[in-house]
Design a protein around this motif. Structure first.
Motif, short mmCIF file in Angstrom:
data_model
loop_
_atom_site.label_atom_id
_atom_site.label_comp_id
_atom_site.label_asym_id
_atom_site.label_seq_id
_atom_site.Cartn_x
_atom_site.Cartn_y
_atom_site.Cartn_z
N THR A 1 6.44 -2.68 -10.38
CA THR A 1 7.54 -3.08 -9.51
C THR A 1 7.26 -4.46 -8.96
OG1 THR A 1 7.93 -0.78 -8.86
CG2 THR A 1 8.94 -2.48 -7.50
N VAL A 2 8.25 -5.35 -9.10
CA VAL A 2 8.12 -6.75 -8.69
C VAL A 2 9.25 -7.11 -7.74
CG1 VAL A 2 8.09 -9.14 -9.53
CG2 VAL A 2 7.05 -7.33 -10.90
N ASP A 3 8.95 -7.93 -6.74
CA ASP A 3 9.98 -8.51 -5.89
C ASP A 3 10.49 -9.76 -6.61
OD1 ASP A 3 11.50 -9.91 -4.02
OD2 ASP A 3 10.22 -9.35 -2.34
N PRO A 4 11.74 -9.76 -7.11
CA PRO A 4 12.23 -10.89 -7.91
C PRO A 4 12.43 -12.16 -7.09
CG PRO A 4 14.01 -9.37 -7.44
CD PRO A 4 12.76 -8.72 -6.93
N ASN A 5 12.42 -12.04 -5.78
CA ASN A 5 12.64 -13.21 -4.93
C ASN A 5 11.41 -14.13 -4.88
OD1 ASN A 5 15.33 -12.37 -3.86
ND2 ASN A 5 14.12 -10.67 -3.08
N ASN A 6 10.21 -13.52 -4.96
CA ASN A 6 8.99 -14.33 -4.87
C ASN A 6 7.95 -14.01 -5.93
OD1 ASN A 6 8.01 -11.85 -3.97
ND2 ASN A 6 8.03 -12.45 -1.80
N PHE B 1 0.82 -1.21 0.00
CA PHE B 1 0.00 0.00 0.00
C PHE B 1 0.86 1.27 0.00
CE2 PHE B 1 -2.27 3.45 2.13
CZ PHE B 1 -3.45 3.49 1.40
N LYS B 2 1.83 1.34 0.89
CA LYS B 2 2.64 2.55 1.01
C LYS B 2 3.47 2.79 -0.25
CE LYS B 2 3.06 2.49 6.07
NZ LYS B 2 4.01 2.33 7.21
N MET B 3 4.03 1.72 -0.79
CA MET B 3 4.81 1.85 -2.03
C MET B 3 3.94 2.33 -3.18
SD MET B 3 7.39 -1.40 -2.27
CE MET B 3 9.03 -1.35 -1.53
N GLN B 4 2.74 1.76 -3.28
CA GLN B 4 1.81 2.14 -4.35
C GLN B 4 1.41 3.60 -4.22
OE1 GLN B 4 0.67 0.24 -6.92
NE2 GLN B 4 -0.77 1.75 -7.73
N LYS B 5 1.11 4.02 -3.01
CA LYS B 5 0.69 5.41 -2.78
C LYS B 5 1.80 6.37 -3.17
CE LYS B 5 -2.12 8.59 -1.01
NZ LYS B 5 -1.31 9.79 -1.25
N ILE C 1 0.93 0.58 -11.76
CA ILE C 1 0.28 1.78 -12.29
C ILE C 1 0.06 1.54 -13.78
CG2 ILE C 1 0.48 4.26 -12.71
CD1 ILE C 1 2.21 4.45 -10.21
N GLY C 2 -1.19 1.29 -14.15
CA GLY C 2 -1.49 0.92 -15.53
C GLY C 2 -1.73 2.09 -16.45
N GLY C 3 -1.83 3.30 -15.90
CA GLY C 3 -2.08 4.49 -16.71
C GLY C 3 -2.22 5.71 -15.84
N ILE C 4 -2.48 6.85 -16.48
CA ILE C 4 -2.50 8.10 -15.71
C ILE C 4 -3.87 8.38 -15.07
CG2 ILE C 4 -0.65 9.20 -17.03
CD1 ILE C 4 -2.86 10.73 -18.58
N ASN C 5 -4.94 7.80 -15.65
CA ASN C 5 -6.28 8.10 -15.12
C ASN C 5 -7.23 6.99 -15.55
OD1 ASN C 5 -9.08 9.20 -15.13
ND2 ASN C 5 -8.09 11.07 -14.45
N PHE C 6 -7.61 6.13 -14.61
CA PHE C 6 -8.41 4.95 -14.95
C PHE C 6 -9.80 5.34 -15.44
CE2 PHE C 6 -11.15 1.30 -13.77
CZ PHE C 6 -10.54 0.34 -14.55
N LYS C 7 -10.36 6.41 -14.91
CA LYS C 7 -11.70 6.83 -15.33
C LYS C 7 -11.72 7.19 -16.80
CE LYS C 7 -15.41 10.07 -14.17
NZ LYS C 7 -15.83 11.20 -13.30
N ALA D 1 14.94 -0.68 -13.73
CA ALA D 1 15.85 -0.61 -12.59
C ALA D 1 15.89 -1.97 -11.90
CB ALA D 1 15.40 0.46 -11.60
N LEU D 2 17.07 -2.32 -11.46
CA LEU D 2 17.28 -3.58 -10.72
C LEU D 2 17.96 -3.27 -9.41
CD1 LEU D 2 18.68 -5.86 -13.55
CD2 LEU D 2 16.72 -6.45 -12.15
N THR D 3 17.36 -3.74 -8.31
CA THR D 3 18.05 -3.74 -7.02
C THR D 3 17.98 -5.18 -6.52
OG1 THR D 3 16.18 -3.40 -5.50
CG2 THR D 3 17.03 -1.44 -6.63
N PRO D 4 18.67 -5.53 -5.45
CA PRO D 4 18.63 -6.92 -4.98
C PRO D 4 17.23 -7.45 -4.74
CG PRO D 4 20.39 -5.72 -3.88
CD PRO D 4 19.62 -4.71 -4.66
N ASN D 5 16.29 -6.57 -4.36
CA ASN D 5 14.94 -7.03 -4.04
C ASN D 5 13.84 -6.36 -4.84
OD1 ASN D 5 15.88 -8.83 -1.99
ND2 ASN D 5 16.07 -7.10 -0.57
N LEU D 6 14.23 -5.67 -5.91
CA LEU D 6 13.23 -4.97 -6.74
C LEU D 6 13.58 -5.07 -8.22
CD1 LEU D 6 12.79 -1.56 -4.83
CD2 LEU D 6 11.18 -3.48 -4.82
N VAL D 7 12.57 -5.30 -9.03
CA VAL D 7 12.68 -5.10 -10.47
C VAL D 7 11.60 -4.09 -10.83
CG1 VAL D 7 12.37 -6.12 -12.75
CG2 VAL D 7 13.60 -7.38 -11.00
#
Length: 753
Positions: A423-428, A319-323, A435-441, A657-663
């Protein structure tokens, strides 16, 4: 005199007799009328068995991985709760204002009916209420009334009394109260106290205060007229009346009445709107995934329904990351849109290119409807250009009402840049941000799961990976000289680099980190097109890619979610993992009915050594290459690798971007493929797409909750890998070679890959 008195007495007796007979007759008719209703002659009345087995239609809820409710799927927005979840002040508020004798009557309160009848008929007091008990109101909730006319109202009232009596024989008072509070309407398709508490106070029923309970209970008399969001003053007055009723019934003290009436409404309104709220594109993708799962599940005899079964869907979203990501997206895209429009000025294609706009208009449903009526193209365009009316135009500065035609509206929305960010956690495989677009409506099209775009230079790491697997060493040097391939119809990929580039030779690391096109094609020759296509497939890309040399520059069209899957291979020693949306599903009683877990692919697409080399190369992209502004502009010190991408004519801007726990992947562009950025300066991946990651990562770095992602470090590469990369990044041609090379004349050769 006596005869007159006798006649008068007889006359009075006759009148009384007639009145008596009429009364008895009317009473008999009433009994027959009630009996006929009871027998079902005026419509079926549910039996005790049916009443004891009734089931709610319950909304399904969507939660983030950190258990934040972000959405619902429903026909009726209802979340039933148990009697134990009702705070005492809620029950007392309801009984005080709606049914003071609830625990004394057996479904019908005849005393109340007589009181209401007396006040309404004899005193003309319409405020006396309807005399319906909570049990009768429950009957009405379960079996809503038909069209409103005088005959139906009487029949429905009697039906509700009969049903109420049956309910009282089946359920305890506490069960009736529970069923009532779970079925009563609060307006706007919101049913039950739990949904109302969540909607108006973003709180569970068990946590609402006495003042909040009184506000919600007060709404029941007129859900629209006493809606605290629409009519706060009316709602406040009604709430205070409920509190006064609680005091009159000795449920609260005078001090408490004073205390509660001093409280402001203090709403925390959350409407679970399909088009609004956090992560709307993600919620829609979860809905589609759930429909597929339910269709499969119901083949074994289950009877799940996403809209009525009250399923609880626990997703992978953070939730916090998405916000933070959504806030950053709005900030960056607002500025980028301004720069984008300014760069075109008055010569913007949506303003000047009439052929393009007519092509776009032809794709609209409005155009197609008019076409079916037999109108010519010219007539349709004329009609759409003149149908001026008030319209709501959405832009980054807010909604505004304008008088405009359909053509004006299409022109307005054509100019907007759009985006997809994942953003995906590559570990699991957990999807953390979507975020699929700028305005879903306004733009329902999801740029993560639906859109396929050319991926530009973000495909180059796959080419380089293949070359390493084919035996090409990292310190192999490739000339940046531009080549014209005569067996590819004179195709000649070029760079936007230095003038003397024809004399320069780059190592693989330098060629990739600076995204040099001419070198990527030469690396492809060494790797082999067929081998590259196989590598892409083994890394998780299922899209059919072009079997041609331009694949080196990312001319293949791939969905964001598939490209993300491919990049997880670099974090997992060559094994990719499928991005996953849902962790588990429970039924309405919180029993787990399904769990989901992504597994690494069984076979590695490349060796561990190759993976380490590629990570080091992509780290250079961030440290000194095309993504260096992550260090210089955004001041990020995190351990990370990356790759920028820009397609031909600046149509698509990419960043991975690639980090140890993020793609993390971001794309920015326009839905109309014919329109691109006006120049590379603003349209390149480093300027249009990279900031969405840079700004977001900057926010994550300021919050300790994200230390797992921000403080992580890649494993140190082996000594062999470091040795293999230990060479000068650039070598310049020797004097004699430069002497006989004409930089203004393209070298021609056959492509051999």
């Amino acid at each position: 005199m006596r005869k007159k008195r006798a006649k008068s007495s007889k006359r009075k007796f006759s009148i009384l007799k007639v009145i008596g007979l009429v009364t008895i007759g009317l009473f008999a008719l009433f009994i027959l009328f009630v009996g006929s209703i009871n027998l079902g002659l005026w419509g079926k009345i549910p039996s005790k068995k049916e009443l004891s087995n009734f089931q709610y239609q319950i909304a399904s809820e969507v939660f983030t991985a950190d258990s934040v409710l972000i959405g619902k799927y429903y026909l009726y927005d209802r979340q039933p709760v148990t009697f134990e979840d009702f705070p005492e002040h809620l029950k007392l508020a309801l009984i005080s204002i709606e049914d003071e004798r609830f625990y004394d009557h057996s479904g019908i309160d005849f005393k109340s009916l007589i009181r209401v009848g007396f006040k309404t008929i004899l005193m003309g007091d319409d405020s006396s209420g309807g005399g319906s008990t909570l049990t009768q109101q429950l009957a009405k909730n379960l079996y809503p009334r038909r069209e409103r006319n005088k005959t139906n109202i009487v029949i429905d009232k009697v039906k509700e009394m009969i049903i109420a009596k049956r309910l009282e024989k089946i359920f305890t008072k506490d069960e009736i109260l529970t069923n009532y509070l779970n079925t009563v309407s609060f307006g706007d398709n919101t049913f039950g106290i739990e949904s109302a508490a969540l909607k108006f106070y973003n709180s569970r029923t068990k946590d609402i205060t006495a003042a909040q309970a009184a506000t919600l209970v007060g709404m029941l008399k007129a859900t629209y007229g006493y809606n605290p969001r629409l009519y706060p003053e009316r709602s406040l007055s009604r709430r205070n009346l409920v509190l006064q009723a609680m005091y009159s019934n000795n449920y609260i003290s005078e001090e408490q009445v004073y205390q509660f009436t001093q409280e402001e409404l203090q709403l925390d309104y959350r409407e679970f709107d399909y088009n609004a709220g956090i992560a709307p594109y993600f919620r829609e993708e979860v809905r589609k995934e759930m429909l597929r799962w339910i269709a499969d599940k119901n083949t074994d005899g289950s009877d799940y329904n996403i809209y009525t079964s009250g399923l609880k869907i626990y997703t992978t979203l953070n939730f916090k990351m998405q916000k933070l990501a959504e806030d950053v997206m709005a900030k960056h895209m607002t500025k980028l849109q301004i720069d984008f429009e300014k760069s075109y000025g008055k010569n913007a294609p949506w303003l000047k290119d009439k052929k393009l706009m007519q092509k776009i208009v032809k794709k609209t449903s409005t155009y197609k409807k008019l076409q079916k009526t037999g109108l010519s193209h010219e007539q349709i365009i004329d009609s759409l250009s003149k149908d001026n009316r008030k319209r709501n135009f959405i832009d980054w500065q807010g909604d505004k009402e304008v008088t405009a035609s359909t053509m004006d509206s299409i022109q307005h929305y054509t100019k907007f840049l759009n985006t997809g960010s994942l953003t995906v956690d590559p570990n699991n495989g957990d999807i953390l941000v979507w975020i699929g677009g700028i305005n879903f409506k306004q733009y329902k099209y999801d740029h993560i799961s639906q859109s396929k775009r050319q991926v530009g230079s973000t495909f180059k790491p796959i080419v380089y990976t293949t070359a390493l697997e084919q035996g090409v060493t990292p310190c192999t040097y490739f000339s940046a000289e531009e080549i014209e391939y005569d067996n590819l119809k004179g195709w000649s990929p070029s760079n936007s680099g230095k003038k003397d580039e024809a004399y320069l030779n780059y190592s693989m690391e330098e060629g990739l980190s600076n995204s040099i096109n001419t070198i990527a094609v030469k690396v492809l020759e060494k790797a082999g097109i067929g081998n590259v296509l196989n590598m892409a497939k083994n890394m998780g890309i299922s899209e059919k890619l072009p079997n041609e040399a331009s694949i080196a520059l990312g001319t293949g069209e791939i969905k964001i979610i598939e490209l993300a899957q491919a990049y997880t291979s670099f974090a997992n020693n060559g094994k990719h993992i499928k991005p996953n949306l849902i962790k588990l599903i429970t039924n309405n009683k919180d029993s787990v009915i399904a769990e989901f877990k992504s597994e690494l692919s069984s076979k590695a697409a490349f060796s561990e050594e190759t993976g380490q080399i590629m990570l080091e190369m992509m780290k250079s992209t961030v440290n000194s290459g095309t993504a260096a502004r992550l260090r210089t502009t955004y001041g990020l010190k995190n351990d990370m690798a990356g790759k920028t991408g820009t397609t031909q004519n600046n149509k698509d801007a990419w960043f991975v971007a690639l980090t140890p726990n993020l793609v993390h992947l971001t794309w920015v562009g326009l839905d109309q493929h014919e329109i691109g950025f006006s120049n590379t300066s603003i349209g390149q991946g480093a300027n249009a797409a990279l900031p969405l990651f840079g700004l977001w990562m900057k926010e994550l770095n300021q919050n300790k909750d994200f230390n797992k992602f921000t403080k992580a470090s890649f494993p140190k590469p082996s000594a062999e890998v470091l040795d293999a990369l230990n060479c000068d990044p650039v070598k310049r041609d020797g004097f004699l070679k430069r002497l006989f090379k004409n930089p203004n004349k393209k070298k021609t050769k056959k492509f051999n890959g």
